[in-house]
Design a protein around this motif. Structure first.
Motif, short mmCIF file in Angstrom:
data_model
loop_
_atom_site.label_atom_id
_atom_site.label_comp_id
_atom_site.label_asym_id
_atom_site.label_seq_id
_atom_site.Cartn_x
_atom_site.Cartn_y
_atom_site.Cartn_z
N VAL A 386 0.83 -1.21 0.00
CA VAL A 386 0.00 0.00 0.00
C VAL A 386 0.87 1.26 0.00
CG1 VAL A 386 -1.65 1.32 1.37
CG2 VAL A 386 -1.99 -1.13 1.06
N ILE A 390 1.65 1.85 -4.00
CA ILE A 390 0.46 2.61 -4.41
C ILE A 390 0.58 4.06 -3.95
CG2 ILE A 390 -2.05 2.77 -4.28
CD1 ILE A 390 -2.14 -0.23 -3.76
N ARG A 586 -8.29 9.66 -1.92
CA ARG A 586 -8.06 8.25 -2.24
C ARG A 586 -6.95 7.68 -1.36
NH1 ARG A 586 -5.93 6.08 -8.10
NH2 ARG A 586 -5.78 3.87 -7.55
N SER A 589 -8.36 7.21 2.09
CA SER A 589 -9.25 6.06 2.11
C SER A 589 -8.46 4.75 2.08
CB SER A 589 -10.21 6.13 0.93
OG SER A 589 -10.97 4.95 0.83
N LEU A 590 -7.39 4.74 1.28
CA LEU A 590 -6.57 3.54 1.16
C LEU A 590 -5.87 3.23 2.49
CD1 LEU A 590 -5.72 1.41 -0.88
CD2 LEU A 590 -3.83 2.90 -1.57
N ARG A 591 -5.39 4.25 3.16
CA ARG A 591 -4.76 4.04 4.46
C ARG A 591 -5.78 3.53 5.49
NH1 ARG A 591 -1.02 9.49 4.18
NH2 ARG A 591 0.86 8.45 3.36
N ARG A 593 -8.50 1.79 4.82
CA ARG A 593 -8.79 0.40 4.47
C ARG A 593 -7.66 -0.53 4.93
NH1 ARG A 593 -9.56 0.22 -1.71
NH2 ARG A 593 -9.33 -2.01 -1.25
N SER A 594 -6.42 -0.06 4.78
CA SER A 594 -5.28 -0.87 5.19
C SER A 594 -5.30 -1.10 6.70
CB SER A 594 -3.98 -0.18 4.78
OG SER A 594 -2.86 -0.88 5.26
N TYR A 636 -6.31 -5.33 -3.25
CA TYR A 636 -5.50 -4.19 -3.69
C TYR A 636 -5.07 -4.25 -5.15
CZ TYR A 636 -5.26 -3.76 1.37
OH TYR A 636 -5.60 -3.66 2.69
N GLU A 639 -6.44 -1.37 -7.06
CA GLU A 639 -5.73 -0.12 -6.82
C GLU A 639 -4.45 -0.03 -7.65
OE1 GLU A 639 -6.76 2.35 -5.11
OE2 GLU A 639 -8.49 1.50 -4.08
#
Length: 867
Positions: A386, A390, A586, A589-591, A593-594, A636, A639
């Protein structure tokens, strides 16, 4: 020393402890399950340990007790980490510190000790077997082979997982190897004894004996590297080595006699005498048991009798040439002893079950520790995917976007026209963010933290390097003192041992590279800060300061001809802002989700599936690789695929903004608009400073993480350096002590001058009676063993034995005037009561004396006497 002619391993002793209470506490702290779920298992493990450590008698029932507890320890190593908070206390069985226990919080250390006692039990069962019949010999050989197998398993499988810098002296690699070879030798000796008992052919017995000698020699070589094997054991093994070398040559000589090779028979018997003589030298000092000494004397007597008979027969009857030792064919070997690892030790999982030998495995419902390790591995891999693959790519694209905007003087050129007076709204927002973050002090604190971490890491690293440098200097001084021929150990930077000097110095070079790279990066970040420090101070100050810094435009109205170009550029720039905002959301949000990606429930289900599918296989983190890949792809992969689209969108919008900016700049030139240039530059500089601040904050966080990670590396380096330097210094002291010892010859406790043998009674003048071999005086020897080659020279182990000289002729008692040829002819001055004349030239040479006149019958052999 025992009166037995073979050796067994004594048991290691331990103390009672409550293993269950420590396990209960560990489960309560580290696992999500309540310890009461495992109440029965905790009671059983205490019982198993109690039975195992109390097994100290050579009885076959102890084998299952030790094997069961060892198997449960192996199973538990998949459920618990190696350090579970239990201080296992064990006393050494061999060496010079058997009264000093070693305490370790180490589950593998406990397993190693239990297996050690299992090997000891096998060896003691072998000794207690009745070796007077073939059945007992087969049982003893099997027990010795299993003892060797357990020790070999410890060395290959358990010791590498021990994670101790210095394993116990009696369980280090050299000691385990020596004991393995010793028990293999004793197993082979049982096969040899059985062959003798069953009256096998002499050639076959010779092959078995030669292999026994080889194995004892291998045991001696390994024992010399051990700190725990005593001198008594080393002398015992060396004596047995020579004994079976002699026995092998003796049996080979018997085979030669049967095949009428009389000359070779004599040569092999001579070598057998030499070998057994070497073995008897090991008996000095009382180190060896009476049984071994008696075996050697019995063999020597038998071999010498056969040699005397063989030489006489060959000299008188057969007249065959006696070949020299180098021409004798090397004896073949017949190996019967093999290190046999019991399957209960090698594959303990196969013996678990409700009705199996070891019963059900304990703590089966406890989530294995390997699952916890697997969770950590997944989280690390997820975060790396992540953050590095990403988020880092998205931030790199954003940085590239800001570089292009800055090169186009955006948004400064737009703001200068759209807001010719006062402060633009976006700039006010940026300034407010800078003030709330206390940007300048935050950056200064960040730099101070990084410097502090760097200095701390550097100090630890320099301490480790100083230890290496001091050891190198000490070694160099000792090398100069004693010379390279005598100081034969490797130089500090060339020591090839595990975690030795070569590895440590190379590691030091790598760490130096890390520091050089990181300090260079730190300097670059500081230069960035220095370049924007003044501008950040303006942003962090009040609005009045910014208004004073930004000049107002001379024209307050936007020309009509410029409005369409401004509108197009503003529209595209707003698209850029929306793109950046969407990207920022984004990333957030990705952090999120992680952080919310909790794998524990799913991985426990996967572990349960694996345990059901492979009940006899321990669960290890590697078993979850496929599960990890599948989960990461499902969460992922989309992503990662979206990165290409994101890059394409950015390229498209950058092309549009560059085209719009060209139209904007061209239109400005057409209408001659140039009065806002200073305002544009000021606004752009403030905007750039804001984004540069964001970049520096990110750089500082990266630096802080780097030095935190580096601290673990340098601390490990220092600890390894300290351990290695201590070992080298101890080794140097021992080597100095050896070099400082006086020559062994000077340690003689007896005179080295030959002494005349005591007077002996006269014997009949048989040809061999005048040339009895005289025992050679040997100087006192320190208890050291010098091992010969294993196979190549079995017939020449006594190469350095001094040549035996004929024994001086004993004096002959007075024989009433009998004449001896050595006396010559003497003309005596007769006298009734004396010997006449000078007392004795011829008498002294002949060893006789005369006490009166000669009377009786004349002997022709006595010559003629006048008187």
């Amino acid at each position: 020393m025992t009166t037995n002619n073979i050796l067994s391993l004594p048991f290691r002793k331990s103390v009672q402890l409550s293993l269950s209470s420590s396990l209960r506490q560990y489960i309560s702290k580290k696992y999500d399950q309540h310890p009461d779920m495992f109440r029965h298992d905790l009671e059983v493990i205490d019982s198993l340990r109690r039975d195992a450590i109390n097994t100290r008698e050579p009885h076959s029932t102890g084998i299952r007790k030790l094997q069961t507890y060892a198997a449960q320890l192996v199973w538990m190593s998949g459920k618990f980490p190696i350090d579970i908070g239990v201080d296992f206390t064990w006393y050494p069985a061999l060496g010079y510190h058997t009264e000093h226990p070693l305490v370790q919080n180490n589950l593998q250390y406990e397993l190693l000790n239990i297996l050690y006692n299992l090997a000891a039990l096998y060896s003691q069962l072998a000794i207690s077997s009745n070796r007077s019949d073939t059945k007992g010999l087969k049982a003893a050989a099997s027990f010795f082979s299993q003892a060797a197998g357990v020790l070999s398993h410890m060395k290959k499988e358990v010791l590498p997982e021990l994670r101790m810098t210095n394993p116990p002296d009696d369980m280090d690699e050299a000691t385990l190897e020596a004991l393995t070879q010793l028990f293999l030798a004793q197993s082979q000796e049982c096969f040899w004894q059985k062959a003798v008992m069953d009256q096998y052919k002499d050639a076959s017995i010779a092959k078995l004996a030669a292999r026994v000698s080889d194995l004892y020699n291998l045991a001696v070589e390994a024992a010399m590297q051990s700190e725990a094997i005593s001198s008594a054991w080393i002398h015992h093994m060396s004596a047995k080595h020579h004994h079976f070398a002699a026995a092998a040559q003796y049996r080979a000589a018997c085979d030669c006699l049967e095949k009428k090779r009389y000359g070779e028979e004599v040569a092999r018997l001579k070598d057998a005498v030499n070998c057994v003589t070497e073995g008897l030298k090991e008996c000095k000092g009382g180190y060896i048991s009476k049984a071994v000494v008696d075996d050697l004397h019995g063999l020597k007597k038998r071999v010498e009798e056969d040699l005397k008979r063989a030489e006489k027969d060959n000299d008188i009857i057969y007249l065959q040439i006696v070949p020299p030792k180098p021409e004798l064919k090397i004896l073949e070997r017949a190996n019967m002893a093999v290190a046999s690892v019991p399957s209960q030790v090698a594959k303990p999982y196969e013996y678990f079950g409700d009705h199996a030998e070891f019963g059900p495995a304990l703590f089966t419902k406890l989530v294995p520790f390997s699952v916890h390790v697997a969770v950590s591995i997944y989280e690390e891999r997820r975060d790396r995917l992540v953050n590095n693959n990403i988020i880092a790519e998205l931030e790199t694209m954003t940085d590239r976007l800001h570089e292009i905007l800055s090169s186009l003087y955006l948004p400064g050129s737009l703001q200068a026209l759209e807001k010719p007076l006062g402060l633009p709204g976006t700039l006010v927002q940026h300034a407010e963010e800078i003030r709330q973050a206390d940007a300048l002090n935050k950056l200064q604190r960040g730099f101070a933290d990084v410097e502090k971490l760097c200095a701390s890491d550097k100090a630890v690293f320099e301490e480790g390097k100083a230890l290496l440098a001091a050891e190198e200097e000490e070694d160099h001084a000792l090398r100069l003192k004693y010379g390279t021929q005598r100081w034969a150990r490797p130089e500090s930077r060339a020591d090839p041992s595990h975690d030795g000097g070569a590895k440590l110095w190379n590691h030091a070079g790598d760490i130096d590279g890390y520091f050089a790279s990181s300090m260079s990066s730190d300097a670059v970040v500081r230069e960035k800060f220095a370049a924007v420090k003044e501008t950040l101070a303006i942003l962090a100050g009040p609005d009045r300061g910014m208004m004073d810094y930004i000049p107002n435009s001379r024209r307050t109205e936007i020309p009509e001809l410029l409005k369409p170009a401004i509108g197009r550029l503003r529209g595209v720039y707003n698209d850029v802002l929306r793109l950046e905002s969407r990207r920022r959301k984004r990333i957030e949000s990705l952090r999120a989700r992680s952080r919310a990606d909790d794998i524990k429930g799913d991985i426990m289900a996967e572990a349960a599936r694996l345990e059901r599918t492979y009940p006899n296989t321990p669960i290890v983190p590697a078993h979850f690789e496929g599960f990890f890949d599948k989960r990461l792809d499902s969460l992922y992969e989309s992503e990662l695929e979206a990165l290409e689209k994101e890059q394409a969108d950015q390229e498209k919008i950058m092309s549009e903004i560059q085209r719009a900016n060209r139209d904007f700049e061209s239109q400005k030139k057409v209408i001659g608009e140039s009065g806002n240039r200073e305002r544009e530059k000021a606004l752009q500089k403030l905007d750039n400073a804001y984004y540069k601040y964001k970049e520096i904050v990110s750089n500082i966080e990266v630096g802080r993480k780097f030095y935190n990670d580096l601290s673990r590396i340098v601390e490990q380096f220092r600890n390894q350096a300290r351990s290695w330097v201590n070992e080298r210094r101890q080794e140097a002291r021992m080597l100095e002590d050896e070099l400082a010892m006086p020559p062994l010859a000077s340690l003689s406790m007896r005179s080295s001058q030959p002494q005349s043998p005591p007077p002996q009674a006269y014997q009949s003048p048989a040809p061999s009676s005048y040339y009895m071999q005289s025992p050679q005086r040997q100087p006192f020897r320190a208890p050291a063993v010098h091992s010969p080659p294993v196979e190549a020279q079995i017939q020449s182990w006594a190469d350095n034995v001094p040549q035996q000289q004929p024994k001086p002729m004993p004096p002959i008692p007075s024989m009433q005037g009998t004449w001896i040829p050595n006396m010559g002819i003497k003309f005596s001055e007769a006298g009734a009561g004396g010997s006449g004349g000078s007392p004795g030239q011829g008498q002294q040479q002949g060893g006789g004396s005369s006490s009166g006149p000669v009377r009786g019958t004349w002997d022709p052999n006595s010559g003629i006497r006048f008187g």
